[in-house]
Structure formats: C-alpha cells, structure tokens
Design an enzyme around this catalytic site. Sequence first.
Site: not given
Ligand code: AMP
Length: 208
Positions: A120, A164
């Site tokens: 990715r 994660r």
């Molecule tokens: P994603 O692109 O959705 O994988 O988000 C990347 C990172 O953003 C995550 O690993 C978190 O650190 C943060 N993040 C995104 N959405 C949330 C949420 N709803 N609550 C807390 N942290 C978030």
Amino acid sequence: MNICIIGPQASGKGTQATRIAGHYGIFHFSTGDALRAEVKSGSELGRELAAVMNAGKLVSDELIYGIVKKTAGEHPEGILLDGYPRTVHQGEMMKDELKIDAVIEIAIADETCVARISSRYMCSDCGRGYNTVSLPPKNEGVCDDDGAALVQREDDKPKAVLKRLALYHEATAPVIEFYRAAGVPVHKVDGEQSIDEVFAAAKQAIGG
Ligand code: AMP
C-alpha cells in the site's frame, strides 16, 4: 442516509467508502484523511497529531468528535463515516447527534491485512491511495493525478501495523456490537473478494 463503514486497516474500507458515497450521493468523510490534512498543514495541532498517529495510536475522542460533528452538520444530504466511530465511547458521544441508518462491516483476516499493507502506497502530495497489487498507478511510483512520488504511510510500517490491528480488535470491533444492540442494521461483507465484488455486496446489503 447516514452510513458507517467499519473494517481493519487495508480492508479496502476507504476505496469502498468512496464508491458507496458516490453511489448514494452522500458525503464521504474519512477521519484519517482529515487528520492527515491537518498534519500536512504543519500546524501545532498537526504536529501533535502526527506523534500520536505515527505511533499507531488513536487521537482523543473529544478532538475527533468535534471534527465529525461539524462536518456532519455541513452535510444534510447524508454522510458516509469512514474511520468513525473507532471506539464505543465515540459511538455513544454521537448517538444523539447523528442517526446511523446502516453499518457496513468489511471483514478480512489479519494475515490479509498485513500482506496488503506491504503493497500500500499513497501520493506524497494529494494523499490518493494505491496498492501495487490490486490498484496500481498507471506509471510505477508516481500518482496518476499529479505525478508526485508515492510513499508508504508512517503508520503502515510494520511496528505500527501490528499495534493498529490489535487496537482494531480491542477498541473498534466492539462498535459493531454497539450498533447491532442499538437496532441499526449491520451488514457484514467479505472483504477478501475483489473491489467490485465487495462494492456489489455492500450495495445489495444497503438496498441496491
Ligand atoms: P485511518 O486512515 O482511518 O487508518 O486513520 C489513520 C489514523 O488516524 C489512525 O491510526 C488514528 O491515529 C487516527 N484516527 C482516524 N480516525 C480516528 C478516530 N475516529 N478516533 C481516533 N483516532 C482516529
């Protein structure tokens, strides 16, 4: 119509969110993209966020809730939440503000997530996502839209990935039960299928 899409990293949730939102004419809101835009802006807040995100941790429920509430208010046509709620507490915070009509759960095995993440990449300029196996750019290593270099996300590096995934099982998977218990239709879609098949299954589950 408000939809929530839930799945672990590399489940294809962002790709499906874009297609589903386009199909139903609702706004696709990715909290991860919004946070990355803040990081890119170079603001003080962005620097604080980068430290949390690069370690594979979640940002505070209060901060993210404020952003989601404001964005939902700007989109009365409906919203597709991609990456929110990430915890049951976030779901509870939002329940009186925004009625969720359907939840799409994209289910894939942990091993598939890890394998997919190694392929990715994202555009270093506009943030568009690619996968060298399933969604390659037209020209290797550069973005189709602006020609900028493709890079791996800090939080896609191996140590952060495992953290994660553990966080997904511990904090985010219970959100699915939270919605089911609240009577919201939850549609589980097999994320191991092709992008088109996952999209077709999600559409059919929501109602065509
Ligand atoms: P994603 O692109 O959705 O994988 O988000 C990347 C990172 O953003 C995550 O690993 C978190 O650190 C943060 N993040 C995104 N959405 C949330 C949420 N709803 N609550 C807390 N942290 C978030």
